[in-house]
Design an enzyme around this catalytic site. Structure first.
Site, short mmCIF file in Angstrom:
data_model
loop_
_atom_site.label_atom_id
_atom_site.label_comp_id
_atom_site.label_asym_id
_atom_site.label_seq_id
_atom_site.Cartn_x
_atom_site.Cartn_y
_atom_site.Cartn_z
N CYS A 1 0.90 -1.27 -0.11
CA CYS A 1 -0.09 0.21 0.06
C CYS A 1 0.93 1.12 -0.12
O CYS A 1 1.64 1.50 0.80
CB CYS A 1 -0.77 0.20 1.11
SG CYS A 1 -2.03 1.27 1.30
N ARG B 1 -13.18 0.91 -5.40
CA ARG B 1 -12.76 0.87 -3.65
C ARG B 1 -12.14 2.16 -3.48
O ARG B 1 -12.43 2.59 -2.29
CB ARG B 1 -11.95 -0.31 -3.58
CG ARG B 1 -11.60 -0.44 -2.36
CD ARG B 1 -10.58 -1.66 -2.36
NE ARG B 1 -10.10 -2.03 -0.65
CZ ARG B 1 -9.23 -1.60 -0.18
NH1 ARG B 1 -8.32 -0.95 -0.70
NH2 ARG B 1 -8.84 -1.79 1.07
#
Length: 377
Positions: A200, A301
């Site tokens: 991430c 998302r």
């Protein structure tokens, strides 16, 4: 000037260590229970109890039906990824519900079938949910990198009103305010973390995020206030950057009820990707849901499609899940025994932790020797 500027740095799980307590016959390793609630029940009916405090992340590179079946047989859950067509995801749920139950540890629904969980987004949940429900899904997680949003609040309320028997998780948030908002709108469990996962890059790209330990502490403080007021214990799920038993036990001691991991599972046989040999080393591909590889679903998302918030790489192929999970759970039990705690709730209430320095972290690792490779003797 910003409305609030916090000058204390946010902390990671790696910066904390547990202090031992008194080990008693009630807290020997064989006496320890790792059972923990999946959600707080919305109705009088009991909610599912995980047998282990670990679930697998809803990622294309992690949680397909094979891993979900294995996790349910071992007492946990894998959240089937939502970055795919509704019919395909429903078929995965059906595959979990139809699998043979061959383990005493298996996590089962009221009809004796394996428990199935899935991730959904805030865009197509109205169309996606009927197929998942028909396939037998037991729990869903509204999966977002930033769940403290009007859109997730609307989705939570809509789902809670129309599907009161469906176990519903919200997230991700990193503040007590975010927790309060999601619970107010119907979340029965709350996922915590932003930007800490190994793949991430949200913090790097957007400058938003927080160390997971500080996030858990802030959210757990809000959760405990809510419990004192209502008597409802809303489970907290620590998510992002956890990879070892040490990370898990610290997160639990800080107040999380269980953890969600991705990289931990990405290299096992049961994850979806094939083994690839790179310079003779067996590897498996691993990528984030906000990465370019997941680009076609990223906008659903992350509410944007202009830049990436995840990367792609490889992890070591490590064989079947069961031995890895057994080793991790053994270390968790050993740590709880050292703390004199026989349950996760007792650990949350009685554990003592200490912030450690960088030199203390180094001292706690192997050092000042010529270390032999594993298995070389």
């Amino acid at each position: 000037m910003a409305r609030k500027i916090l000058t204390e740095p946010s902390r990671t799980l790696m910066e904390y260590r547990l202090l031992p307590g008194l080990t008693t016959p009630a807290s020997t390793i064989d006496s320890i229970s790792l059972q923990t609630p999946l959600v707080w029940p919305r109705k009088a009916l009991p909610a599912p109890q995980l047998r282990i405090p670990i679930v697998a992340a809803a990622m294309q590179a992690v949680s397909g039906p094979r891993l979900a079946i294995t996790m349910a047989r071992l007492g946990g859950v894998a959240f089937l990824f939502g970055s795919q067509g509704s019919a395909d995801q429903a078929a995965m749920v059906a595959a979990v519900k139809e699998a043979d139950v061959d383990s005493e540890l298996a996590l089962l629904d009221a009809r004796g079938r394996l428990l199935a969980a899935a991730a959904i987004n805030t865009h197509d949940y109205e169309e996606r949910l009927p197929g998942l429900i028909a396939a037998g899904v037991d729990a869903v997680c509204l999966d977002s990198s930033d769940g403290h949003s009007f859109y997730q609040g609307n989705a939570l309320r809509w789902i809670a009103e129309r599907y009161p028997d469906l176990h519903l998780m919200g997230g991700n948030v990193i503040t007590g305010r975010g927790f309060d908002y999601l619970v107010e709108h119907g979340a029965q469990a709350v996922k915590v973390g932003m930007g800490g996962g190994s793949i991430c890059i949200t913090q790097e790209q957007k400058g938003t995020g927080r160390g997971l330990a500080t996030s858990v502490i802030d959210v757990v403080t809000a959760r405990d206030r809510h419990r004192e007021k209502t008597g409802h214990h809303i489970p907290i799920v620590a998510d992002g950057g956890l990879g070892t038993a040490r990370d898990v036990i610290v997160a639990l001691a800080l107040g999380a009820d269980y953890v969600m991991m991705g990289r931990f599972f990405a290299g096992v046989d049961e994850s979806p990707n094939p083994v690839t040999a790179v310079a003779g080393r067996p590897l498996k591909a691993y990528w984030g849901e906000g990465s370019a590889r997941a680009q076609s679903w990223k906008s659903l998302r992350y509410n944007q499609g202009l830049f990436v918030e995840g990367v792609e790489g490889y992890v070591d192929a490590i064989g079947p899940l069961a031995p890895l999970l057994a080793d991790t759970l053994a270390k968790i039990r050993a740590a709880m025994s050292s703390c004199g705690c026989s349950s996760i709730r007792q650990l949350q209430e009685e554990a003592e932790l200490e912030l450690v320095s960088a030199l203390s972290i180094r001292e706690g690792e192997a050092h000042d020797i010529l270390r032999l490779p594993e298995g070389s003797q």
